[in-house]
Design a protein around this motif. Structure first.
Motif, PDB file in Angstrom:
ATOM      1  N   GLN A 189     -67.841 -11.496  14.045  1.00  0.00           N
ATOM      2  CA  GLN A 189     -69.204 -11.580  14.581  1.00  0.00           C
ATOM      3  C   GLN A 189     -69.064 -11.450  16.095  1.00  0.00           C
ATOM      4  O   GLN A 189     -68.341 -12.229  16.718  1.00  0.00           O
ATOM      5  CB  GLN A 189     -69.853 -12.925  14.227  1.00  0.00           C
ATOM      6  CG  GLN A 189     -70.194 -13.092  12.755  1.00  0.00           C
ATOM      7  CD  GLN A 189     -71.469 -12.359  12.342  1.00  0.00           C
ATOM      8  OE1 GLN A 189     -72.271 -11.953  13.180  1.00  0.00           O
ATOM      9  NE2 GLN A 189     -71.655 -12.169  11.043  1.00  0.00           N
ATOM     10  N   SER A 193     -75.419  -5.412  12.064  1.00  0.00           N
ATOM     11  CA  SER A 193     -75.906  -6.770  11.773  1.00  0.00           C
ATOM     12  C   SER A 193     -74.936  -7.856  12.259  1.00  0.00           C
ATOM     13  O   SER A 193     -75.295  -9.025  12.347  1.00  0.00           O
ATOM     14  CB  SER A 193     -76.135  -6.934  10.268  1.00  0.00           C
ATOM     15  OG  SER A 193     -74.931  -6.696   9.564  1.00  0.00           O
ATOM     16  N   HIS A 194     -73.685  -7.455  12.574  1.00  0.00           N
ATOM     17  CA  HIS A 194     -72.673  -8.414  13.050  1.00  0.00           C
ATOM     18  C   HIS A 194     -72.602  -8.446  14.580  1.00  0.00           C
ATOM     19  O   HIS A 194     -71.715  -9.073  15.136  1.00  0.00           O
ATOM     20  CB  HIS A 194     -71.284  -8.054  12.500  1.00  0.00           C
ATOM     21  CG  HIS A 194     -71.121  -8.345  11.045  1.00  0.00           C
ATOM     22  ND1 HIS A 194     -69.925  -8.733  10.484  1.00  0.00           N
ATOM     23  CD2 HIS A 194     -72.012  -8.313  10.023  1.00  0.00           C
ATOM     24  CE1 HIS A 194     -70.085  -8.919   9.190  1.00  0.00           C
ATOM     25  NE2 HIS A 194     -71.347  -8.665   8.884  1.00  0.00           N
ATOM     26  N   SER A 237     -74.570  -9.256  18.159  1.00  0.00           N
ATOM     27  CA  SER A 237     -75.697  -9.878  18.861  1.00  0.00           C
ATOM     28  C   SER A 237     -75.541  -9.602  20.350  1.00  0.00           C
ATOM     29  O   SER A 237     -74.430  -9.630  20.882  1.00  0.00           O
ATOM     30  CB  SER A 237     -75.723 -11.387  18.630  1.00  0.00           C
ATOM     31  OG  SER A 237     -75.827 -11.656  17.251  1.00  0.00           O
ATOM     32  N   THR A 297     -82.230  -2.972  20.143  1.00  0.00           N
ATOM     33  CA  THR A 297     -82.500  -3.261  18.727  1.00  0.00           C
ATOM     34  C   THR A 297     -83.001  -2.009  18.018  1.00  0.00           C
ATOM     35  O   THR A 297     -82.549  -1.671  16.923  1.00  0.00           O
ATOM     36  CB  THR A 297     -83.536  -4.395  18.590  1.00  0.00           C
ATOM     37  OG1 THR A 297     -83.008  -5.564  19.225  1.00  0.00           O
ATOM     38  CG2 THR A 297     -83.832  -4.712  17.141  1.00  0.00           C
ATOM     39  N   HIS A 311     -78.836  -7.246  16.843  1.00  0.00           N
ATOM     40  CA  HIS A 311     -79.735  -8.356  17.221  1.00  0.00           C
ATOM     41  C   HIS A 311     -79.673  -8.472  18.740  1.00  0.00           C
ATOM     42  O   HIS A 311     -78.616  -8.822  19.274  1.00  0.00           O
ATOM     43  CB  HIS A 311     -79.267  -9.682  16.611  1.00  0.00           C
ATOM     44  CG  HIS A 311     -79.057  -9.635  15.138  1.00  0.00           C
ATOM     45  ND1 HIS A 311     -80.093  -9.535  14.242  1.00  0.00           N
ATOM     46  CD2 HIS A 311     -77.921  -9.658  14.397  1.00  0.00           C
ATOM     47  CE1 HIS A 311     -79.606  -9.518  13.010  1.00  0.00           C
ATOM     48  NE2 HIS A 311     -78.289  -9.569  13.077  1.00  0.00           N
TER      49      HIS A 311
END
Length: 249
Positions: free
Chosen positions: A14, A40-41, A43, A56, A62
């Motif tokens: 992540q 999705s991993h 941020s 995004t 994210h």
């Protein structure tokens, strides 16, 4: 065993990125386009809400203002802020960062000692990538800190190598790397501009000259990477005695 660890890491990893500028975007584009890490991993925290929305929309990551929500769960923190903002960013993120998370810094001039002082119990890797990461042709050099072992080095190599070549160096070499491959694309674009203008001056359409010039630089670089000959030898091979290339040079 290490390759198995890397594969396992690829699924579990992540990533949290502090800063959403050009370098961060190049890294995100490389990771997502090459399928190394799922969007999705990833941020991202940037101080501009509009920039977060843009990242995004473009990459499916994210992105938000503030990193509080993702710092406790990420396994790799990438520092991608401007050098002037680095001290504040480290101070704000250190207390919330998950124990044992790798800190990977791409901040120019920020030393391993300074990063380790801010994140005392974390493994640290300092790197200098360049913007061609965005098209899968990046060049990244990295140096490992005191607590970074083989697994952290492999993680850094996987992230940076997702979209180009990587090379491990001593930290003392990173300032030279910054000047060469970090700033180097700008020098190449200047040569490219000059070649295009030369083509236009010789009567070519600008679009034609642009394709000819860019592909020529790409091809020359590819030859330099794959050939055992030096750039001087490769140049000599194109330069016939008293020919047009000799006149151009």
């Amino acid at each position: 065993v290490l390759s198995e660890q890397v594969e396992h890491m690829r699924d579990d990893i992540q990533i949290g990125i502090i800063g959403g500028g050009a370098m961060a975007e190049a890294l995100i584009a490389g990771l997502v386009e090459c399928g190394t890490i799922p969007a999705s991993h990833i941020s991202v925290s940037d101080h501009k809400a509009m920039r977060c929305d843009e990242l995004t929309r473009k990459y499916g990551v994210h992105a938000q203002v503030g990193a509080e929500s993702f710092l406790p769960r990420i396994s790799v923190l990438i520092l991608a802020v401007k050098p002037a903002a680095a001290a504040a960013a480290m101070q704000e993120t250190a207390p919330l960062l998950k124990e044992g998370a790798l800190v990977l810094s791409i901040v120019a001039g920020l030393t391993i000692a300074e990063i380790e002082a801010a994140y005392p119990d974390h493994p640290v890797v300092r790197a200098m990538p360049n913007t061609p990461l965005a098209v899968g042709a990046g060049m990244s050099a990295f140096a490992c800190g005191t607590h970074a072992g083989a697994a952290e080095s492999a993680a850094a190599e996987m992230i940076l190598g997702a979209a180009g070549r990587t090379i491990a160096v001593q930290e003392g070499d990173l300032d030279a790397v910054t000047g060469l491959s970090g700033s180097g694309p700008a020098y190449a674009f200047l040569i490219l501009e000059a070649l295009v203008e030369g083509g236009v001056a010789a009567g070519l359409k600008r679009e034609t000259a642009s394709v000819l010039a860019a592909q020529t630089l790409l091809g020359a670089a590819q030859m330099a990477l794959t050939s055992k000959q030096s750039p001087a030898d490769l140049r000599a091979a194109v330069t016939s005695p008293a020919g047009t290339t000799a006149a151009g040079l």
